[in-house]
Design a protein around this motif. Structure first.
Motif, PDB file in Angstrom:
ATOM      1  N   LYS A  80       0.827  -1.227   0.000  1.00  0.00           N
ATOM      2  CA  LYS A  80       0.000   0.000   0.000  1.00  0.00           C
ATOM      3  C   LYS A  80       0.854   1.268   0.000  1.00  0.00           C
ATOM      4  CE  LYS A  80      -4.551   0.892   0.833  1.00  0.00           C
ATOM      5  NZ  LYS A  80      -5.510  -0.114   0.557  1.00  0.00           N
ATOM      6  N   PRO A  81       1.918   1.356   0.834  1.00  0.00           N
ATOM      7  CA  PRO A  81       2.738   2.584   0.784  1.00  0.00           C
ATOM      8  C   PRO A  81       3.658   2.646  -0.421  1.00  0.00           C
ATOM      9  CG  PRO A  81       3.491   1.105   2.541  1.00  0.00           C
ATOM     10  CD  PRO A  81       2.316   0.445   1.908  1.00  0.00           C
ATOM     11  N   GLY A  82       3.736   1.565  -1.208  1.00  0.00           N
ATOM     12  CA  GLY A  82       4.620   1.517  -2.375  1.00  0.00           C
ATOM     13  C   GLY A  82       5.537   0.319  -2.290  1.00  0.00           C
ATOM     14  N   ALA A  83       6.542   0.284  -3.150  1.00  0.00           N
ATOM     15  CA  ALA A  83       7.453  -0.862  -3.165  1.00  0.00           C
ATOM     16  C   ALA A  83       8.715  -0.501  -3.931  1.00  0.00           C
ATOM     17  CB  ALA A  83       6.789  -2.069  -3.819  1.00  0.00           C
ATOM     18  N   LEU A  84       9.757  -1.274  -3.647  1.00  0.00           N
ATOM     19  CA  LEU A  84      11.023  -1.126  -4.372  1.00  0.00           C
ATOM     20  C   LEU A  84      11.164  -2.357  -5.262  1.00  0.00           C
ATOM     21  CD1 LEU A  84      13.731   0.343  -4.690  1.00  0.00           C
ATOM     22  CD2 LEU A  84      14.567  -0.988  -2.781  1.00  0.00           C
TER      23      LEU A  84
END
Ligand code: AP5
Length: 220
Positions: A80-84
């Motif tokens: 949800k907050p993003g990803a690498l």
């Protein structure tokens, strides 16, 4: 706002090494398509059996298979907050699919750090690499040796050499990268998202440059 970062670079550029540092510092999950495949190979799943032949030959696993696993992974709550993303996308079709997938989550690729390293350096990095069984931490017998030979500094697990790090396979992986993944550099440059980092710098310096640029993007 969610932050999706795509780490780009040839095999052995240091994507996995840097992803461990950056994901921890930024609190984002590290998604490595290569690691997902290696876990499945270790657990002898149907996906692992399918992927193994391609990986051992140094070829890419077909796009539809890889896109499906990344779509599933990105749909989990921890993203949800993003990803690498490390190792995905690797073809123009995968890059386009990623845009479609992120649109579903009302997200987009924020920045694409490209770790550049010349070919001769890549070969020596890969044939001297040792990877840990438990947490996929990476070492190098010469450039980044563990404190105790054969043992991971972080979790004490055994270090092993990847099957696709043999000299012949490494050379083929680099040529596959040049043919199929290199076009992504232009693709993301045109979108104004590419940020090139000199991957021949010492590991700590590459991390500092990356973290400085990423925090600038994230804090706007
Ligand atoms: P994957 O696991 O993604 O391999 P890769 O892209 O070839 O990258 P590597 O893991 O080999 O290198 P890295 O850049 O992470 O370098 P590292 O940090 O370890 O993919 C494997 C296979 O899976 C593919 O060939 C394909 O078959 C399949 N696959 C995966 N994704 C796919 C996709 N999207 N589509 C289709 N198929 C897919 O560093 C390397 C070494 O250098 C280490 O020993 C490290 O200690 C050392 N090192 C790192 N940085 C430095 C530095 N700055 N100075 C000195 N040494 C350094």
């Amino acid at each position: 706002m969610s932050v999706f970062i795509v780490l780009l670079g040839p095999p052995g550029a240091g994507k996995g090494t840097q992803a461990k540092v950056v994901s921890q510092r930024m609190g984002l999950p590290h998604i490595s398509s290569g690691e997902i495949y290696r876990e499945n190979i270790k657990n002898q799943t149907a996906l692992g059996k399918l992927a193994k032949g391609y990986i051992d030959r140094g070829e890419l696993v077909p796009d539809d298979v890889t896109i499906a696993i990344i779509q599933e992974r990105l749909s989990r709550p921890d993203c949800k907050p993003g990803a690498l993303l490390d190792g995905f996308p690797r073809t123009p079709a995968q890059a386009e699919a990623l845009e479609r997938i992120l649109l579903q989550f009302k997200g987009d690729v924020a920045i694409v750090p490209y770790i550049s390293v010349p070919e001769d350096v890549l070969v020596s990095r890969l044939i001297g690499r040792w990877t840990c069984r438990a947490g996929a931490h990476v070492f190098h017998e010469q450039f980044n040796p563990p404190q105790r030979t054969g043992t991971c500094d972080y979790d004490g697990s055994e270090l092993y050499q990847r099957d696709d790090d043999k000299f012949e396979t490494v050379s083929h992986r680099i040529s596959v990268y040049l043919q199929q993944t290199l076009p992504l550099i232009e693709y993301y440059k045109m979108q104004g998202k590419l940020f090139e980092v000199d991957g021949t710098l010492p590991i700590d310096q590459v991390s500092s440059v990356l973290l400085e640029e990423l925090s600038r993007i994230v804090t706007g």
